[in-house]
Design a protein around this motif. Sequence first.
Motif, mmCIF file in Angstrom:
data_model
loop_
_atom_site.group_PDB
_atom_site.id
_atom_site.type_symbol
_atom_site.label_atom_id
_atom_site.label_comp_id
_atom_site.label_asym_id
_atom_site.label_seq_id
_atom_site.Cartn_x
_atom_site.Cartn_y
_atom_site.Cartn_z
ATOM 1 N N CYS A 135 0.814 -1.223 0.000
ATOM 2 C CA CYS A 135 0.000 0.000 0.000
ATOM 3 C C CYS A 135 0.847 1.272 0.000
ATOM 4 N N SER A 136 1.704 1.426 0.993
ATOM 5 C CA SER A 136 2.486 2.661 1.118
ATOM 6 C C SER A 136 3.377 2.878 -0.096
ATOM 7 N N LEU A 137 3.961 1.800 -0.607
ATOM 8 C CA LEU A 137 4.835 1.909 -1.777
ATOM 9 C C LEU A 137 4.051 2.360 -3.000
ATOM 10 N N ARG A 138 2.848 1.835 -3.143
ATOM 11 C CA ARG A 138 2.038 2.215 -4.299
ATOM 12 C C ARG A 138 1.567 3.653 -4.204
ATOM 13 N N VAL A 139 1.190 4.084 -3.006
ATOM 14 C CA VAL A 139 0.807 5.485 -2.826
ATOM 15 C C VAL A 139 1.985 6.388 -3.176
ATOM 16 N N GLY A 140 3.180 6.009 -2.703
ATOM 17 C CA GLY A 140 4.368 6.799 -3.021
ATOM 18 C C GLY A 140 4.652 6.844 -4.507
ATOM 19 N N ALA A 141 4.472 5.697 -5.174
ATOM 20 C CA ALA A 141 4.713 5.657 -6.620
ATOM 21 C C ALA A 141 3.698 6.505 -7.375
ATOM 22 N N VAL A 172 -0.043 17.111 -0.006
ATOM 23 C CA VAL A 172 -1.170 17.227 -0.940
ATOM 24 C C VAL A 172 -1.053 16.164 -2.031
ATOM 25 N N ALA A 173 0.140 16.062 -2.615
ATOM 26 C CA ALA A 173 0.356 15.094 -3.693
ATOM 27 C C ALA A 173 0.113 13.670 -3.209
ATOM 28 N N GLY A 174 0.608 13.345 -2.016
ATOM 29 C CA GLY A 174 0.411 12.008 -1.477
ATOM 30 C C GLY A 174 -1.039 11.715 -1.159
ATOM 31 N N ALA A 175 -1.748 12.706 -0.638
ATOM 32 C CA ALA A 175 -3.165 12.506 -0.300
ATOM 33 C C ALA A 175 -4.001 12.315 -1.564
ATOM 34 N N TYR A 197 -1.815 4.036 4.576
ATOM 35 C CA TYR A 197 -2.062 5.177 3.695
ATOM 36 C C TYR A 197 -1.321 6.406 4.223
ATOM 37 N N SER A 198 -1.405 6.601 5.537
ATOM 38 C CA SER A 198 -0.738 7.768 6.134
ATOM 39 C C SER A 198 0.768 7.699 5.949
ATOM 40 N N LEU A 199 1.322 6.483 6.027
ATOM 41 C CA LEU A 199 2.767 6.331 5.821
ATOM 42 C C LEU A 199 3.158 6.740 4.403
ATOM 43 N N GLY A 200 2.344 6.349 3.426
ATOM 44 C CA GLY A 200 2.614 6.751 2.045
ATOM 45 C C GLY A 200 2.508 8.257 1.862
ATOM 46 N N ILE A 201 1.504 8.875 2.499
ATOM 47 C CA ILE A 201 1.346 10.329 2.419
ATOM 48 C C ILE A 201 2.537 11.040 3.065
ATOM 49 N N LEU A 202 2.970 10.530 4.229
ATOM 50 C CA LEU A 202 4.108 11.133 4.914
ATOM 51 C C LEU A 202 5.376 11.025 4.086
#
Length: 218
Positions: A135-141, A172-175, A197-202
């Motif tokens: 999840c976090s990796l995909r949000v970051g990507a 903003v971009a991560g959210a 999700y929050s980890l990816g946003i951070l």
Amino acid sequence: MKPEALITEDLIDRLAAEARPIPEHAPALRAVAFAGLALAASSTVVWLTLGPRPDLAEVLAEPAFLLRQAYALGIAGAAGWLMLRLGQPAAPVRAPVIGLGVVALLVLGIVSWEQAGLQGSTRVDSLLGQSWTQCSLRVGAISAVTTPFIFFAARRLAPARPALAGLAAGIVAGALATSAYGLYCAELTATFVATWYSLGILASGLIGAVLGRWLLRW
């Protein structure tokens, strides 16, 4: 007075005469427009690469799905407000910071309520789900798609603290990337969302802070 000084003063007077006032809400409207483009672009990328979840039409009205989207867009809105304030030298930032805090507290409250109704291994299941490693990796990507749009809007501002403005822009971009990823992700527990999700946003925010030191300087 020297001729060079007269020429300089005359040039300044001409430039001042041609200047037009910037509409008060122009920066906010520009930021909203580019945020919309970022969300559309990232949603398209998710749709074409990962594909929508098969039951997307059925879950669109489910409270858990709507809360997940509200969390992502709430963070994006509060962080975007903070980005705009940081882009105006000496503008107060207390209100948007409080806004971010309120969203975070609401989510933590929902997590506490959810955990209170669970026992034993179900608590761990609510945290890990089926895709915690991805999840976090995909949000970051996916945020790599949204970041250029948000930074383009931020570049039109004048932040006195570019690293902090970059942090806000990255959040903003991560959210927004989180919202787009939600079209695919089947995880709906508040504990999962608040954690991964929050980890990816951070992570996106921290990358934004690094980029902001160079890209948002003026």
